[in-house]
Design a protein around this motif. Structure first.
Motif, PDB file in Angstrom:
ATOM      1  N   PRO A  46      28.260  39.828  25.624  1.00  0.00           N
ATOM      2  CA  PRO A  46      27.142  40.547  26.246  1.00  0.00           C
ATOM      3  C   PRO A  46      27.457  40.879  27.707  1.00  0.00           C
ATOM      4  N   SER A  47      27.106  42.083  28.118  1.00  0.00           N
ATOM      5  CA  SER A  47      27.410  42.496  29.493  1.00  0.00           C
ATOM      6  C   SER A  47      26.722  41.597  30.512  1.00  0.00           C
ATOM      7  N   SER A  48      25.573  41.020  30.164  1.00  0.00           N
ATOM      8  CA  SER A  48      24.883  40.125  31.104  1.00  0.00           C
ATOM      9  C   SER A  48      25.734  38.894  31.421  1.00  0.00           C
ATOM     10  N   VAL A  49      26.482  38.401  30.449  1.00  0.00           N
ATOM     11  CA  VAL A  49      27.366  37.252  30.660  1.00  0.00           C
ATOM     12  C   VAL A  49      28.475  37.623  31.635  1.00  0.00           C
ATOM     13  N   GLU A  92      29.166  35.621  40.399  1.00  0.00           N
ATOM     14  CA  GLU A  92      29.642  34.318  40.883  1.00  0.00           C
ATOM     15  C   GLU A  92      30.941  34.490  41.686  1.00  0.00           C
ATOM     16  N   LEU A  93      31.839  35.320  41.201  1.00  0.00           N
ATOM     17  CA  LEU A  93      33.090  35.585  41.921  1.00  0.00           C
ATOM     18  C   LEU A  93      32.812  36.261  43.263  1.00  0.00           C
ATOM     19  N   ILE A  94      31.865  37.197  43.274  1.00  0.00           N
ATOM     20  CA  ILE A  94      31.499  37.898  44.509  1.00  0.00           C
ATOM     21  C   ILE A  94      30.932  36.917  45.527  1.00  0.00           C
ATOM     22  N   HIS A  95      29.989  36.074  45.099  1.00  0.00           N
ATOM     23  CA  HIS A  95      29.360  35.114  46.014  1.00  0.00           C
ATOM     24  C   HIS A  95      30.373  34.125  46.578  1.00  0.00           C
ATOM     25  N   VAL A 144      41.378  38.299  41.323  1.00  0.00           N
ATOM     26  CA  VAL A 144      40.789  37.343  42.263  1.00  0.00           C
ATOM     27  C   VAL A 144      41.825  36.883  43.272  1.00  0.00           C
ATOM     28  N   GLN A 145      41.335  36.480  44.433  1.00  0.00           N
ATOM     29  CA  GLN A 145      42.161  35.873  45.467  1.00  0.00           C
ATOM     30  C   GLN A 145      41.989  34.370  45.333  1.00  0.00           C
ATOM     31  N   ALA A 146      43.086  33.665  45.094  1.00  0.00           N
ATOM     32  CA  ALA A 146      43.024  32.215  44.931  1.00  0.00           C
ATOM     33  C   ALA A 146      44.157  31.568  45.716  1.00  0.00           C
ATOM     34  N   ALA A 147      43.946  30.350  46.143  1.00  0.00           N
ATOM     35  CA  ALA A 147      44.953  29.627  46.921  1.00  0.00           C
ATOM     36  C   ALA A 147      46.201  29.347  46.086  1.00  0.00           C
ATOM     37  N   ASP A 148      45.996  29.085  44.786  1.00  0.00           N
ATOM     38  CA  ASP A 148      47.118  28.764  43.910  1.00  0.00           C
ATOM     39  C   ASP A 148      46.700  28.980  42.454  1.00  0.00           C
ATOM     40  N   ARG A 149      47.640  28.749  41.545  1.00  0.00           N
ATOM     41  CA  ARG A 149      47.381  28.962  40.125  1.00  0.00           C
ATOM     42  C   ARG A 149      46.257  28.056  39.622  1.00  0.00           C
ATOM     43  N   ALA A 150      46.210  26.835  40.102  1.00  0.00           N
ATOM     44  CA  ALA A 150      45.175  25.904  39.646  1.00  0.00           C
ATOM     45  C   ALA A 150      43.780  26.444  39.947  1.00  0.00           C
ATOM     46  N   ALA A 165      38.988  30.960  35.705  1.00  0.00           N
ATOM     47  CA  ALA A 165      39.044  31.423  34.305  1.00  0.00           C
ATOM     48  C   ALA A 165      38.243  30.495  33.396  1.00  0.00           C
ATOM     49  N   ARG A 166      38.301  29.200  33.650  1.00  0.00           N
ATOM     50  CA  ARG A 166      37.551  28.229  32.839  1.00  0.00           C
ATOM     51  C   ARG A 166      36.038  28.406  32.982  1.00  0.00           C
TER      52      ARG A 166
END
Length: 105
Positions: A14-17, A24-27, A70-76, A82-83
């Motif tokens: 669903p697009s809402s999900v 959440e990523l934006i915030h 996404v911008q992340a410090a590392d793979r973890a 993603a989780r």
């Protein structure tokens, strides 16, 4: 570092999900780009050998449904994002994006 999160499922969530996850990523300040991929059925695969396969039927197998960069410090950290994607089927591929001199190494 930049990472691609690529969601692949046998049917679009669903697009809402997906919108909630994107918000959440934006915030969190980590979203660089995010897109839904068309599920209208048009799918073209080009092989390095010159072959071309066009499928214009509705997707019946697993196909990519959405992507986020996404911008992340590392793979973890990228894997942790993603989780958090709230889907109950499919998979999320996490790939580091390289450019410039890093791509040649």
């Amino acid at each position: 570092m930049r990472y691609l999160l690529l969601l692949t499922t046998d049917s679009a969530p669903p697009s809402s999900v997906l919108q909630r996850f994107t918000v959440e990523l934006i915030h969190a300040g980590v979203l660089l780009a995010g897109e839904l991929l068309a599920v209208d059925g048009l799918h073209v695969e080009l092989g390095v050998d010159g072959s071309c396969r066009v499928d214009d039927a509705p997707a019946s197998d697993s196909r990519a449904n959405a992507l986020w960069i996404v911008q992340a410090a590392d793979r973890a950290e990228a894997v942790e994002w993603a989780r958090r994607l709230p889907v109950d089927r499919g998979r999320v591929e996490v790939r580091r994006i390289v450019s410039g001199a890093a791509a040649e190494a």
